[in-house]
Design an enzyme around this catalytic site. Structure first.
Site, short mmCIF file in Angstrom:
data_model
loop_
_atom_site.label_atom_id
_atom_site.label_comp_id
_atom_site.label_asym_id
_atom_site.label_seq_id
_atom_site.Cartn_x
_atom_site.Cartn_y
_atom_site.Cartn_z
N HIS A 169 0.81 -1.29 -0.14
CA HIS A 169 0.11 -0.05 -0.10
C HIS A 169 0.80 1.01 -0.05
O HIS A 169 0.50 2.14 -0.52
CB HIS A 169 -0.98 0.26 1.34
CG HIS A 169 -2.18 -0.95 0.87
ND1 HIS A 169 -2.61 -0.82 -0.41
CD2 HIS A 169 -2.88 -1.57 1.90
CE1 HIS A 169 -3.58 -1.75 -0.42
NE2 HIS A 169 -4.10 -1.92 0.80
N ARG A 229 -8.13 -9.46 -13.11
CA ARG A 229 -7.97 -10.31 -12.01
C ARG A 229 -9.23 -10.46 -11.33
O ARG A 229 -9.59 -9.32 -10.55
CB ARG A 229 -6.66 -10.27 -11.34
CG ARG A 229 -5.37 -10.39 -11.83
CD ARG A 229 -4.16 -9.83 -10.95
NE ARG A 229 -3.02 -9.97 -11.38
CZ ARG A 229 -2.26 -9.01 -11.97
NH1 ARG A 229 -2.77 -7.68 -11.79
NH2 ARG A 229 -1.19 -9.17 -12.55
N ARG A 235 -10.02 -13.12 -16.52
CA ARG A 235 -9.28 -14.23 -15.98
C ARG A 235 -10.31 -14.89 -15.18
O ARG A 235 -10.49 -14.34 -14.01
CB ARG A 235 -8.01 -14.03 -15.40
CG ARG A 235 -7.28 -15.52 -15.18
CD ARG A 235 -5.75 -15.06 -14.34
NE ARG A 235 -5.90 -14.44 -13.09
CZ ARG A 235 -4.80 -14.02 -12.49
NH1 ARG A 235 -3.75 -14.18 -13.13
NH2 ARG A 235 -5.09 -13.51 -11.34
N GLU A 263 1.40 -20.23 -18.25
CA GLU A 263 2.37 -19.90 -17.01
C GLU A 263 2.96 -21.19 -16.06
O GLU A 263 3.46 -20.97 -15.17
CB GLU A 263 1.54 -19.27 -15.85
CG GLU A 263 0.05 -19.67 -15.43
CD GLU A 263 -0.71 -18.85 -14.79
OE1 GLU A 263 -0.36 -17.98 -14.04
OE2 GLU A 263 -1.87 -19.21 -15.26
N ASN A 302 5.35 -14.03 -14.46
CA ASN A 302 5.46 -14.27 -13.02
C ASN A 302 5.57 -15.66 -12.64
O ASN A 302 6.61 -16.19 -12.11
CB ASN A 302 4.60 -13.33 -12.31
CG ASN A 302 4.47 -12.02 -12.58
OD1 ASN A 302 5.14 -11.47 -13.22
ND2 ASN A 302 3.44 -11.16 -11.70
N ASP A 303 4.76 -16.15 -12.85
CA ASP A 303 4.48 -17.61 -12.31
C ASP A 303 5.32 -18.52 -13.60
O ASP A 303 6.05 -19.71 -12.90
CB ASP A 303 2.96 -18.30 -12.42
CG ASP A 303 2.34 -17.99 -11.10
OD1 ASP A 303 2.92 -17.89 -10.18
OD2 ASP A 303 1.23 -17.95 -11.23
N ARG A 353 9.41 -16.84 -5.87
CA ARG A 353 9.87 -15.45 -5.84
C ARG A 353 9.57 -14.37 -4.72
O ARG A 353 9.96 -13.46 -4.43
CB ARG A 353 9.32 -14.67 -7.06
CG ARG A 353 7.55 -14.70 -6.87
CD ARG A 353 7.43 -13.97 -8.33
NE ARG A 353 5.51 -13.88 -8.26
CZ ARG A 353 4.75 -14.86 -8.68
NH1 ARG A 353 5.18 -15.99 -8.90
NH2 ARG A 353 3.29 -14.47 -8.49
N CYS A 364 1.32 -10.75 -19.77
CA CYS A 364 0.62 -9.81 -18.85
C CYS A 364 1.30 -9.91 -17.77
O CYS A 364 1.03 -9.20 -16.42
CB CYS A 364 -0.73 -10.21 -18.76
SG CYS A 364 -0.94 -11.97 -18.30
#
Length: 585
Positions: free
Chosen positions: A200, A307, A343, A442, A465-466, A476, A513
């Site tokens: 945040h 998402r 998704r 992924e 990322n994955d 990660r 993405c």
């Protein structure tokens, strides 16, 4: 004040350069130090005390939401999130139950409820979703602050001392609510010991265009109130008590950055076309309905990844089809005619406590999550698909299945989708007949089987990322091995090139993405691989477009071939840094 300049490196959370005096916040958090036992006759009074605090906290959130709308409109959804958490049974009912059964003070009961929620979130693998525990902690802190004080409540209630001049805020951590106790006009930068790019502090700083560096472990041991600081939110560096030469250099960098940023922002809505005429689509990744405004403002050409987990995470109950439909419809209508890629649910059974047999997994990253969970819990899956299909009647919708590892899963998911379509048709409920279907790539097996999967879908979206995490066997978010998480790894480059070839052969769309899509150093790499569509955080879109407009498609393709011949990630990264003049971070 020390005369010696000290440079420390953390995580760049919000771009920009801030120069100013430190304003150190030692502890903005509420702490509950002990419990006390109530007499039976006092239990109901304690529950009423708790309920009063809930009501006052709700009023507080609503007033802050109105205040923040003046300068923080793109992130007002945070206050909606807080209000929803405040109504969650895990907080309200569980805390009351603990007061009733254990006869303890409300503060202690509330902290016990918080610990139960924290344990639940610890089982979630996705780092973004996992970090949302910060929202719950913030709400709990505010409830405690609004509990009528008792002499033996065991509470240490520290509020943030106001800054009287322009400063750099230095803290262990900050929440959006902590910033309401600051005069934002006097804040020139944020630096915190904790936090990451999805935390945040980062969200607040990005929304307010204030430079920020987070994850500076031990920074409070070095910085004292009044120290002169330079915050480099581009490189992730903080200089404590800089010398004259450093100050002069950074004043010049600050001026250059602001001038360049203004120029780039003015061109945010122009298309991203390379110098040799190749068009690259740049879309936005969003988590919440309210982010659509930011996406459009920053010049997105559609939503490449919505998402959809938020509505499931906001409470312990599964949202209804109508709740989902209302949310999806609004996003689609706001973006129309641009496409919105939804998704399907990418979360594990650990979220739904009504399924205790699904709630404890040794390794949730490799467990019952994403499409696996949806195929097992088809009631949840069908409800979401119905909502998505119904929303498709209001704009340009695309459906994407996450974590597809093989053909069996894809065919099973498609069969359910077709069944839902037939169901809607029989009920005379409208939906788009030509809705496009894709998958997230992924999992390494999906790369290997790309030629088998491609004929079954309209597009691939690479979730880097994955994919990097699974391909390199690197967690990660594990600090012991995080440095081994390398997007420039030769194996990743080969995977990218392989997927481009398959997509071209079968004539399907291909996008990226993951975080690589918005990384300044990775963008030329992806263009060189042949990627024609990128989707990223809305704030990254203007600079990404500007970078693309500076590239030559054919030259990047040739350079990618040279990079693929290199043997290590370090070699590849160094070559990219050298070629594009980007300083090492």
């Amino acid at each position: 004040m020390s005369n010696k300049s000290i440079k420390v490196t953390g995580i760049p959370a919000s771009e920009g350069i801030g120069i100013g005096k430190a304003h150190v916040i030692i502890s903005p958090r509420v702490r509950v130090y002990y419990q006390y036992i109530l007499e039976p006759i006092a239990v109901q009074k304690e529950i009423e005390r708790f309920e009063k605090a809930l009501k006052e906290t709700e009023n507080h959130f609503r007033s802050l939401k109105e205040k923040f709308e003046e300068f923080f409109e793109n992130q007002v959804y945070l206050f909606e999130t807080y209000l929803m958490i405040l109504k969650d049974k895990a907080i309200r009912d569980n805390t009351k139950k603990i007061i009733e059964t254990e006869h303890v003070n409300a503060e202690w009961a509330l902290m016990k409820s918080m610990e139960n929620i924290r344990q639940m979130f610890s089982q979630i693998e996705d780092p973004y979703i996992k970090s949302r525990i910060e929202d719950v902690e913030t709400v709990v802190e505010r409830i405690i602050r609004h509990l009528p004080r008792e002499s033996n409540s065991g509470v240490n209630n520290n509020f943030i001392a106001p800054a009287k001049k322009r400063v750099i805020i230095v803290a262990r951590e900050l929440s959006p609510l902590d910033t309401t106790e600051l005069d934002i006009s006097k804040v020139m930068g944020f630096i915190t010991e904790l936090g990451g790019k999805t935390g945040h502090t980062a969200i607040v700083a990005q929304s307010l265009d204030i430079p920020a560096v987070v994850g500076l472990s031990g920074i409070l041991n070095y910085v004292k109130d009044g120290d002169l600081l330079i915050v480099d939110g581009i490189k992730g560096e903080v200089i404590i008590n800089p010398d004259e030469t450093e100050l002069e250099n950074y004043h010049e960098k600050q001026y250059t950055y602001e001038r360049t940023k203004a120029t780039i922002t003015r061109k945010a809505h122009l298309p991203a076309i390379t110098v040799d005429g190749k068009r690259v689509l740049v879309k936005a990744n969003i988590e919440f309905l309210e982010e659509v405004v930011s996406a459009k403002t920053n010049g997105c050409e559609g939503i490449g990844l919505y998402r959809t987990e938020f509505l499931y995470l906001r409470s312990r109950a599964i949202p209804s089809e109508e709740e989902l439909f209302d949310d999806y419809r609004q996003v689609v209508e706001l973006m129309d005619p641009l496409p919105v890629t939804l998704r399907t649910l990418d979360i594990g059974g650990d979220k739904f406590t009504s399924k205790p047999n699904l709630s404890r997994e040794t390794n949730p990253a490799l467990g019952l999550r994403a499409i696996r969970f949806c195929l097992k819990e088809q009631g949840v899956f069908r409800s979401q698909l119905r909502a998505i299909l119904r929303a498709s009647a209001y704009g340009n919708v695309r459906i994407m299945f996450p974590m597809i590892s093989g053909l069996e899963e894809l065919l099973a998911a498609k069969a359910i989708l077709e069944s839902v379509k037939e169901e809607l048709k029989s009920q005379d409920i409208k939906y788009a007949q030509d809705i496009k279907l894709g998958i997230m790539v992924e999992v390494p097996s999906a790369v290997t089987l790309a030629d088998v999967l491609a004929p079954e879908v309209d597009f691939f979206s690479i979730g880097t990322n994955d994919l990097i995490q699974y391909a390199l066997a690197i967690d990660r978010v594990n600090e012991l091995v995080a440095e081994m998480y390398k997007p420039f790894h030769p194996a990743i480059l080969r995977m990218l090139r392989s997927l481009v070839k398959v997509a071209d052969t079968y004539g399907i769309e291909l996008s990226v993405c993951g975080e690589m899509a918005g990384d300044r150093l990775c963008i030329p790499l992806l263009i060189g691989a042949g990627i024609k569509e990128l989707s990223m955080n809305p704030k990254s879109i203007p600079i990404a477009k500007e970078i693309i407009r500076s590239l030559n498609w054919e030259e990047e393709k040739a350079n990618f071939v040279r990079l693929m011949a290199m043997r290590t990630a370090e070699e590849i990264k160094e070559e990219l840094e050298k070629r594009y003049g980007i300083e090492k971070q």
